[in-house]
Scaffold this motif. Structure first.
Motif, mmCIF file in Angstrom:
data_model
loop_
_atom_site.group_PDB
_atom_site.id
_atom_site.type_symbol
_atom_site.label_atom_id
_atom_site.label_comp_id
_atom_site.label_asym_id
_atom_site.label_seq_id
_atom_site.Cartn_x
_atom_site.Cartn_y
_atom_site.Cartn_z
ATOM 1 N N LEU A 58 0.790 -1.226 0.147
ATOM 2 C CA LEU A 58 0.067 -0.005 -0.187
ATOM 3 C C LEU A 58 0.865 1.311 -0.004
ATOM 4 N N THR A 59 0.587 2.257 -0.684
ATOM 5 C CA THR A 59 0.996 3.526 -0.755
ATOM 6 C C THR A 59 0.586 4.413 0.257
ATOM 7 N N ALA A 60 -0.918 4.544 0.344
ATOM 8 C CA ALA A 60 -1.714 5.252 1.263
ATOM 9 C C ALA A 60 -2.906 4.701 1.858
ATOM 10 N N LEU A 61 -3.478 4.938 2.803
ATOM 11 C CA LEU A 61 -4.845 4.284 3.262
ATOM 12 C C LEU A 61 -5.462 5.489 4.197
ATOM 13 N N GLU A 62 -6.801 5.679 3.661
ATOM 14 C CA GLU A 62 -7.432 6.709 4.656
ATOM 15 C C GLU A 62 -8.787 6.040 4.755
ATOM 16 N N ILE A 63 -9.016 6.017 6.109
ATOM 17 C CA ILE A 63 -10.471 5.307 6.747
ATOM 18 C C ILE A 63 -11.104 6.795 7.478
ATOM 19 N N GLY A 64 -12.242 6.807 6.691
ATOM 20 C CA GLY A 64 -13.206 7.808 7.719
ATOM 21 C C GLY A 64 -12.597 9.058 7.417
ATOM 22 N N PHE A 65 -11.843 9.452 6.487
ATOM 23 C CA PHE A 65 -11.271 10.868 6.085
ATOM 24 C C PHE A 65 -10.188 10.979 6.974
#
Length: 340
Positions: A58-65
């Motif tokens: 993964l390069t980036a992960l965003e959860i719930g903004f």
């Protein structure tokens, strides 16, 4: 005062749940969501968790903004990530690997672990953008939720789920969300069937009690006279039972009003969500949809509370009818014996 205490305690249950502290766990994890939820002791709580599997990294992960600081986790060999401390409902998720991105919404359930396969969703997103053949119409997840909610009975709800699963790509992200919602529908249907069977058995038992009360033989004198020798004007315990009936009617009224109130709030939030959807405001859509689901849950809790109080009231009325029949029959027999 003692009668009002259970009502106050039940009303406290309708208050917003305490927010959980979000936590990211990296390391050896069980990949089975059910087993992992039991290991984390999630069943029976309102906490939800998200298991992120990315075999190719993964390069980036965003959860719930809220972005997840992947660099601070010192990932090696791309192990699975577990994000716990989430609340039940829809949550926005965005993932990125190189130049490939995917963003959408996942449905989380309290007491469960939801699994997200990053490789699968990125592969599905790439096939939709790179494919030369015309793609099928995009599946409307919110229309599916509306269809399930508006189905008149459990058979129609199950049919809606079956049709939706048959029309979706098993590798797509929508299939997983629809499958989780359908599993919840199946569980609710099983609980409703069990409750209906219990009510039928209880009704049969009460009918047998009424027949026995009318046909029983000699009865105790205590049914007709008090301990000090004064004749009873009503069956034993009538005062307490009528007090419980009054409390039950009061509780039913309070919870019925609460259910109507939360339903009105949910409708207003849903209309606001539709307005935001037409304007393309994704942040407002997520906020209004979150509150819509929250108000729906409070409405459901109020309906359950009203049902419990109504069931208790009806039970007390039936018990009072049985005891009244026994009292009248006992008094009739004693009067008949006195005249002989």
């Amino acid at each position: 005062m003692r009668v009002l205490l259970p009502l106050l305690a039940a009303l406290l249950l309708l208050q917003p749940a305490t927010a959980f502290a979000q936590q990211v766990v990296v390391g050896p994890l069980t990949l089975d969501p059910v087993t992992l939820a039991e290991e984390l002791e999630l069943p029976g709580t309102g906490e939800a968790a998200l298991l992120v599997i990315a075999g190719l990294g993964l390069t980036a992960l965003e959860i719930g903004f809220e972005p997840i600081a992947l660099d601070a986790l010192h990932l090696s060999k791309n192990p699975p990530l577990l994000v716990r401390g989430l609340e039940e409902g829809l949550v926005g998720v965005a993932v990125k690997r190189g130049d490939q991105t995917w963003d959408g919404q996942l449905r989380l359930f309290g007491g469960r672990v939801t699994k997200l396969d990053v490789d699968a969703v990125l592969r599905a997103a790439r096939s939709r953008t790179d494919g030369e053949a015309p793609t099928a119409p995009e599946f409307d997840l919110f229309a599916f939720y509306d269809a399930v909610d508006e189905a008149p009975d459990w058979a129609d709800k199950v049919a809606v789920c079956a049709n939706a699963l048959a029309s979706l790509d098993p590798e797509g992200p929508d299939h997983r969300m629809v499958q989780q919602s359908c599993a919840r529908v199946e569980a609710d249907k099983a609980r409703a069937d069990a409750e209906e069977q219990r009510v039928l058995l209880s009704a049969d038992g009460l009918a047998m009690d009424l027949d026995a009360a009318a046909q029983e033989g000699p009865v105790s004198v205590g049914l007709v006279y008090r301990r000090d020798g004064r004749p009873r004007l009503s069956a034993r315990g009538s005062g307490a039972r009528w007090a419980m009936v009054g409390a039950g009617l009061l509780g039913t009224s309070i919870f019925t009003y609460s259910s109507l109130f939360w339903e009105t709030q949910a409708q207003q939030e849903y209309l606001a969500y539709r307005d935001a959807e037409r304007l393309g405001d994704t942040v407002a859509m997520s906020r209004h949809l979150f509150f819509t689901r929250s108000f729906d849950q409070r409405r459901d809790g109020s309906v359950i509370g009203a049902s419990v109080f109504l069931t208790g009231t009806l039970s007390m009325l039936v018990v009072q009818a049985i005891e009244g029949a026994r009292f009248r029959e006992a008094r009739r027999k004693l009067i008949g014996e006195a005249r002989r």
